[in-house]
Design an enzyme around this catalytic site. Structure first.
Site, PDB file in Angstrom:
ATOM      1  N   LEU A  45     -58.392  26.205 -80.568  1.00 18.26           N
ATOM      2  CA  LEU A  45     -58.486  26.545 -79.152  1.00 18.26           C
ATOM      3  C   LEU A  45     -57.897  25.399 -78.337  1.00 18.26           C
ATOM      4  O   LEU A  45     -58.470  24.318 -78.257  1.00 18.26           O
ATOM      5  CB  LEU A  45     -59.951  26.771 -78.749  1.00 18.26           C
ATOM      6  CG  LEU A  45     -60.766  27.737 -79.620  1.00 18.26           C
ATOM      7  CD1 LEU A  45     -62.179  27.885 -79.069  1.00 18.26           C
ATOM      8  CD2 LEU A  45     -60.069  29.097 -79.707  1.00 18.26           C
ATOM      9  N   GLY A  46     -56.712  25.619 -77.776  1.00 20.59           N
ATOM     10  CA  GLY A  46     -56.039  24.588 -77.002  1.00 20.59           C
ATOM     11  C   GLY A  46     -54.899  23.957 -77.783  1.00 20.59           C
ATOM     12  O   GLY A  46     -55.028  23.691 -78.984  1.00 20.59           O
ATOM     13  N   CYS A  47     -53.775  23.727 -77.079  1.00 21.38           N
ATOM     14  CA  CYS A  47     -52.617  23.124 -77.728  1.00 21.38           C
ATOM     15  C   CYS A  47     -51.994  22.087 -76.802  1.00 21.38           C
ATOM     16  O   CYS A  47     -50.781  22.076 -76.573  1.00 21.38           O
ATOM     17  CB  CYS A  47     -51.602  24.197 -78.119  1.00 21.38           C
ATOM     18  SG  CYS A  47     -50.382  23.644 -79.335  1.00 21.38           S
TER      19      CYS A  47
ATOM     20  N   ALA B 217     -55.243  29.539 -79.479  1.00 22.34           N
ATOM     21  CA  ALA B 217     -55.527  30.155 -78.180  1.00 22.34           C
ATOM     22  C   ALA B 217     -55.037  29.246 -77.065  1.00 22.34           C
ATOM     23  O   ALA B 217     -55.409  28.068 -76.998  1.00 22.34           O
ATOM     24  CB  ALA B 217     -57.022  30.418 -78.031  1.00 22.34           C
TER      25      ALA B 217
ATOM     26  N   GLY C 121     -49.168   5.808 -68.193  1.00 24.64           N
ATOM     27  CA  GLY C 121     -49.795   6.976 -68.798  1.00 24.64           C
ATOM     28  C   GLY C 121     -51.177   6.727 -69.362  1.00 24.64           C
ATOM     29  O   GLY C 121     -51.765   7.624 -69.980  1.00 24.64           O
TER      30      GLY C 121
ATOM     31  N   LYS D  56     -69.912   9.630 -73.298  1.00 28.50           N
ATOM     32  CA  LYS D  56     -69.843   9.113 -74.664  1.00 28.50           C
ATOM     33  C   LYS D  56     -71.111   8.329 -75.025  1.00 28.50           C
ATOM     34  O   LYS D  56     -71.579   8.384 -76.164  1.00 28.50           O
ATOM     35  CB  LYS D  56     -68.604   8.237 -74.812  1.00 28.50           C
ATOM     36  CG  LYS D  56     -67.305   9.018 -74.655  1.00 28.50           C
ATOM     37  CD  LYS D  56     -66.092   8.103 -74.604  1.00 28.50           C
ATOM     38  CE  LYS D  56     -64.812   8.902 -74.470  1.00 28.50           C
ATOM     39  NZ  LYS D  56     -63.610   8.030 -74.365  1.00 28.50           N
TER      40      LYS D  56
END
Length: 428
Positions: free
Chosen positions: A9-11, A43, A185, A203
């Site tokens: 799920l996710g790219c 997805a 970045g 975290k």
């Protein structure tokens, strides 16, 4: 050899690297997991978007629910709360195992996911959610399971470490180093989650939950960011042989467990003081193992994908071999300490009128609040041209409430021109 269907799920930056490794290193992954890991679909919101790596177009779909329903293992790398939360619940409810790197979601709903996984017999793993490529959750949960952890303290946000390290190296201001981090970045266009400490707090909640087998969420974490750290603070710390780091700290106290995130002064001899650039490191203290440190790349597509695939192989091995799952959901109750009761040390920098009796008055106030002075940092009270002197104090450990009250009373002295900074000290 058994085949396990994997849904991604996710790219994005991490997801693309996970897809690449699943496809390019399929044979190696099969040998290590004991099963063929078949990527059955990815997805995404838009199948036409160009990706960072070459993936067969037929794998992309916008129907995430249908993809989840056919998978044995679901890798969630969408980020955010929805639809990630609903899809993870859907997968776990049907017994599919889930690997996720979604720290914000885990900090908010992790305990619920653990219970759902336990009830359905599924596995839930999230090594990538805390420190990128650094293996820290598995060592805490597995390697140190026969020990008692007393403290976890770490640099878990690469953006803030890059900024503070650059300020220390160059003497530049916070705003200038933030701009450089964005240009390189390391920081997002909206860096709020990083510089205000929210990313580190999520975290910290995850680390504390595993280390102390007690459910923590964001509301349990005291959180302060680095936006108020000045070049003068960094220079003064440097003069004193210290460095400022944004630390996530979870520790066992007399009255419970405290979890906090804030800028912290460390002696330059401390192992965490040597963590430079955008790297992460986590320092663990345990009753029998002693002091341990885990260091490495805390972010980035390929490093984080390494942690995701490590979890994937571990899940696949258990699906192949079977056996009972560890009862992660069965957490032990423990009191969450109020921040006012946590013990720490303070560094106090202040400008005072250069006149007799000032130091004696400050010492009396410190003693009145049950706090003691460890040291007056080098130079102590030094005369300046305008009759104002600079004083730097490091206290011994005391409760946050006593230290805060001490600072407030000192600030009310007529001779005190300004309290220029108050920072906490660890490892002194």
């Amino acid at each position: 050899m058994k085949t396990l269907k994997v849904a991604l799920l996710g790219c994005g930056n991490v997801g693309a690297q996970v897809a690449r490794i699943l496809l390019e290193d399929a044979e190696m992954l099969a040998e290590r997991s004991g099963a063929k890991l078949e990527l059955v679909g990815i997805a995404v919101r838009n199948t036409a978007t160009k990706r960072a790596v070459v993936v067969p177009e037929g794998l992309f779909t916008t129907d995430a629910e249908a993809l989840v329903d056919q998978a044995d293992i679901v890798i969630e790398l969408l980020g955010g709360m929805e639809p990630a939360s609903s899809l993870i619940r859907r997968a776990l409810s049907r017994g599919a195992s889930v690997i996720t790197g979604n720290k914000a979601l885990l900090a908010a709903q992790g305990p619920e996911f653990n219970v759902l996984a336990f009830e359905s017999g599924a596995q839930l793993r999230y090594e990538a959610a805390v420190a990128g490529a650094i293996p820290i959750l598995r060592p805490i949960y597995d390697s140190l399971s026969g020990d008692t952890i007393t403290k976890v303290m770490g640099i878990v946000n690469g953006t803030t470490n890059f900024i503070l390290d650059a300020m220390d190296t160059t003497g530049a201001a916070f705003a200038d180093m933030l701009a450089e981090a964005q240009e390189l970045g390391y920081a997002e266009a909206d860096p709020t989650a990083d510089v205000q400490g929210h990313d580190a707090a999520a975290k910290a909640a995850i680390l504390a939950s595993l280390a102390f087998q007690t459910d923590f969420d964001l509301a349990d974490v005291h959180c302060e960011g680095i936006t108020k750290i000045t070049a003068e603070d960094v220079a003064a710390a440097k003069d004193a042989g210290m460095v400022i780091k944004l630390l996530a700290i979870a520790e066992r106290g007399v009255n419970g467990i405290g979890v906090r995130v804030h800028p912290t002064l460390l002696r330059r001899t401390h192992p965490l003081a040597a963590v430079h650039g955008a790297f992460n490191a986590i320092f663990v203290e345990a009753e029998n193992a002693g002091e341990l440190m885990f260091y490495g790349a805390g972010a980035g597509g390929a490093p984080t994908a390494s942690a995701v695939l490590g979890d994937t192989v571990a899940v696949a091995r258990r699906l192949v071999t079977g056996g009972p799952l560890p009862a992660i959901a069965l957490q032990q109750p423990a009191k969450v300490m109020d921040f006012a009761d946590i013990a720490t040390s303070y560094w106090i920098s202040l400008s005072v009128s250069d006149e007799p009796g000032v130091l004696a008055s400050i010492t009396e106030i410190v003693a009145h609040h049950g706090v003691s002075i460890e040291t007056l940092l080098q130079g102590g009270l030094s005369e300046t041209e305008d009759g104002v002197a600079e004083l730097r104090i490091v206290t011994h450990r005391s409760t946050e409430a006593a230290l805060a009250a001490t600072v407030k009373t000192i600030s009310e002295l007529a001779a005190v021109q300004e309290i220029t900074s108050v920072l906490r000290v660890e490892g002194n």
